[in-house]
Write an enzyme that holds these catalytic residues in place. Structure first.
Site, PDB file in Angstrom:
ATOM      1  N   ASP A  63       0.861  -1.186   0.000  1.00  0.00           N
ATOM      2  CA  ASP A  63       0.000   0.000   0.000  1.00  0.00           C
ATOM      3  C   ASP A  63       0.901   1.240   0.000  1.00  0.00           C
ATOM      4  OD1 ASP A  63      -1.918   1.871   0.334  1.00  0.00           O
ATOM      5  OD2 ASP A  63      -2.380   1.411   2.415  1.00  0.00           O
ATOM      6  N   THR A  96      -3.136   5.765  -4.137  1.00  0.00           N
ATOM      7  CA  THR A  96      -1.963   6.419  -3.532  1.00  0.00           C
ATOM      8  C   THR A  96      -0.690   6.112  -4.322  1.00  0.00           C
ATOM      9  OG1 THR A  96      -1.899   4.542  -2.015  1.00  0.00           O
ATOM     10  CG2 THR A  96      -2.794   6.574  -1.169  1.00  0.00           C
ATOM     11  N   THR A  97      -0.579   4.880  -4.833  1.00  0.00           N
ATOM     12  CA  THR A  97       0.615   4.505  -5.606  1.00  0.00           C
ATOM     13  C   THR A  97       0.620   5.238  -6.950  1.00  0.00           C
ATOM     14  OG1 THR A  97       0.472   2.333  -4.576  1.00  0.00           O
ATOM     15  CG2 THR A  97       1.950   2.546  -6.445  1.00  0.00           C
ATOM     16  N   ASP A 395      -9.345   0.506   2.059  1.00  0.00           N
ATOM     17  CA  ASP A 395      -9.335   0.924   0.647  1.00  0.00           C
ATOM     18  C   ASP A 395     -10.609   0.464  -0.054  1.00  0.00           C
ATOM     19  OD1 ASP A 395      -6.901   1.997   1.081  1.00  0.00           O
ATOM     20  OD2 ASP A 395      -5.760   0.695  -0.255  1.00  0.00           O
TER      21      ASP A 395
END
Length: 546
Positions: A63, A96-97, A395
């Site tokens: 994550d 987020t990545t 998530d």
């Protein structure tokens, strides 16, 4: 304010100052390094990172936000890159990545134009224009609506989000938990939909048993036992009273001195205390509740009175838990027992019971008729597994929430990035604008790299598919299969992502790149060790006019 003088800027000898092109290049390199750390965490074939925290604990995760939270960096530009992952996580809970990888690539792209002596302001203007076009394309022809009542379609979208995560093996269970939790917490008032997952969907992690035994409780579970061993531990359809006041004698607020001159005085003091506790308990007993839950303490005397009346009591419950119980069973939290009314009693709970899990006792308030709060009970082999499962589940719940709030989808697997890039390149006239369109291709390229596919061949074939797409009313759904690295068309059961997440990714990435390109000076005035606080010399003081 300054005593009639203008403020003074002191530039001491040890004030470090870098400026101009050098700073911009440093910022770009810092952003690139952060992006390189995260890049292998994109897609279903993502690698895990093992992080060691200062206390000696370890975290294993892919994550992006969890990884960046644990990394310690010194460079201010790298810190701002880490901040955008946190922003993305708080806003939409996913992507987020992607946002870090995109922002890093956008900065690297800008470097070639800085080397050509193009002013940063011109690059920024082009980037802003490209962002506006991206948003209008995504909100227009490149996204499709979804029916919120279609359970299968909703489940597919959430499944595509957690397919890349550790919990992917138990995808069906995780999807069901996420959708059940979000639909339970959802509150529709005056045409406005509110889904507050942080406050009303609590995750309780209990080591032991297997992940398959995780479930959503339509009500609340708290880590508490009854205050007295003889109190009832299982009540059907309980009348629940919630309090925010102590059921014990109130001590003096500040330092209170009491002078006792005779033996009678002390006895009278004890009697007053007892009378106070009895009066409080009588106020409670008058309404005949089955269960009393308070955020403060319950004295032994109060326990005695409540036990005689057949009432079960829980004490020192967290405020957040009390709010959840109030919402689940329809009770009102009362601050003074004198103000108790029949309408404050919660009657919406079907079952109160105390169970033992492992070594601890847990109170369950379940089978609620209309719970607007829920507890997700997670089971797993170890704390590390539970922590990673919770991160993944958060998530999934955020993705479900985004679809309920904005039911529009875009094709995943790098398809939407290629579609947007193709549309932007047709409009492009200037260098930075074209370059920004090309940066979007970093997402499908990274997906292909992480699968071990031939990147150049795959991307060339993908570009050809998008170039041959002529239907302007719907997006081209050709993307990359994250498992195998082959080209795949995203059909109804393919990978789809919420529009909200993609919009936030693009906005955050472009705006961060713009922000870092605007910086042309880094001034840090840190003192060297052992240096005395001497007054500055006249040559070191730049003074304004009086």
């Amino acid at each position: 304010m300054f005593g009639g003088r203008a403020p003074v800027l002191v530039l001491s000898q040890n004030t470090k100052r870098n400026s101009g092109r050098k700073v911009q290049v440093e910022n770009i390199n810092a952003g690139k390094q952060i992006a390189d750390v995260i890049r292998t965490c994109l897609g279903p074939q993502a690698m895990l990172k093992m992080l060691m925290d200062p206390m000696g604990g370890i975290v294993m995760t892919n994550d992006g936000n969890a990884i960046l939270r644990e990394i310690t960096v010194q460079h201010p530009a790298a810190k701002s890159m880490i901040e955008i992952a946190r922003t993305q996580d708080e806003e939409v809970g996913d992507g987020t990545t992607s946002v870090i990888v995109l922002a890093g690539e956008m900065l690297v792209t800008a470097e070639q134009f800085l080397e050509q002596q193009i002013h940063p302001t011109i690059i920024i203007r082009q980037y802003k224009q490209a962002l506006e076009d991206m948003v209008s394309l995504l909100e227009g022809p490149l996204s499709i609506p979804i029916n919120k009542s279609d359970k299968t379609a909703m489940a597919n979208v959430v499944k595509s989000c957690i397919g890349t995560k550790f919990i992917g093996k138990w995808a069906d269970m995780a999807v069901k938990i996420a959708l059940d939790a979000v639909s339970t917490v959802m509150l529709v008032e005056d045409g406005r939909t509110e889904i507050d997952l942080k406050r009303y969907a609590k995750v309780e992690k209990i080591p032991g048993s297997s992940i398959e035994e995780s479930e959503v409780l339509y009500g609340v579970m708290i880590n508490k036992d009854v205050t007295h061993p003889k109190m009832s531990r299982c009540i059907e359809n309980p009348r629940i009273m919630l309090l925010d006041c102590p059921l014990e004698y109130k001590k003096g607020e500040s330092q209170t001195n009491v002078e006792i001159s005779g033996e009678v005085d002390f006895t009278r003091m004890l009697e007053i205390e007892e009378e106070h506790v009895r009066r409080v308990c009588e106020d409670i007993i008058a309404l005949k509740p089955d269960l009393v839950i308070t955020e403060k303490g319950v004295s032994d005397l109060a326990q005695h009175f409540l036990l005689k009346a057949g009432i079960t009591a829980l004490r020192r419950v967290r405020k957040s838990d009390n709010n959840r119980i109030a919402r689940a069973c329809g009770a009102t939290i009362v601050h003074r027992t004198e103000e108790l009314q029949e309408s404050d009693i919660g009657k919406g709970c079907g079952l109160f019971e105390v169970k033992k899990l492992g070594d601890e006792y847990f109170t369950y308030l379940t089978k609620c008729t209309n719970p607007k709060a829920c507890t997700i009970l997670l089971r797993g082999a170890s704390k590390d597994v539970l922590n990673e499962t919770e991160r993944n589940l958060q998530d999934a719940m955020q993705v479900a929430r985004n679809i309920f709030l904005n039911p529009r989808l875009v094709p995943g697997g790098g398809a939407i990035e290629m579609a947007v890039a193709h549309q932007l390149l047709q409009k492009a006239t200037h260098g930075p604008y074209r370059a920004l369109a090309h940066t979007l291709e970093i997402i499908p390229r990274t997906l292909a790299q992480n699968c071990g596919a031939n990147t150049i061949r795959t991307l060339t074939a993908l570009r050809a598919k998008h170039a041959s797409h002529t239907d302007t009313t719907k997006p081209c759904c050709w993307g990359i299969d994250g498992e195998s690295g082959n080209l795949v068309e995203q059909g109804p059961d393919g990978v789809w992502e919420p529009l909200t997440v993609k919009l936030q990714v693009y906005k955050t990435a472009v705006e961060t790149a713009i922000l870092l390109l605007r910086i042309d000076d880094i001034v840090s005035g840190s003192k060297k060790q052992g240096e005395k606080n001497e007054p500055p010399k006249p040559s070191q003081v730049a003074e304004g006019h009086e």
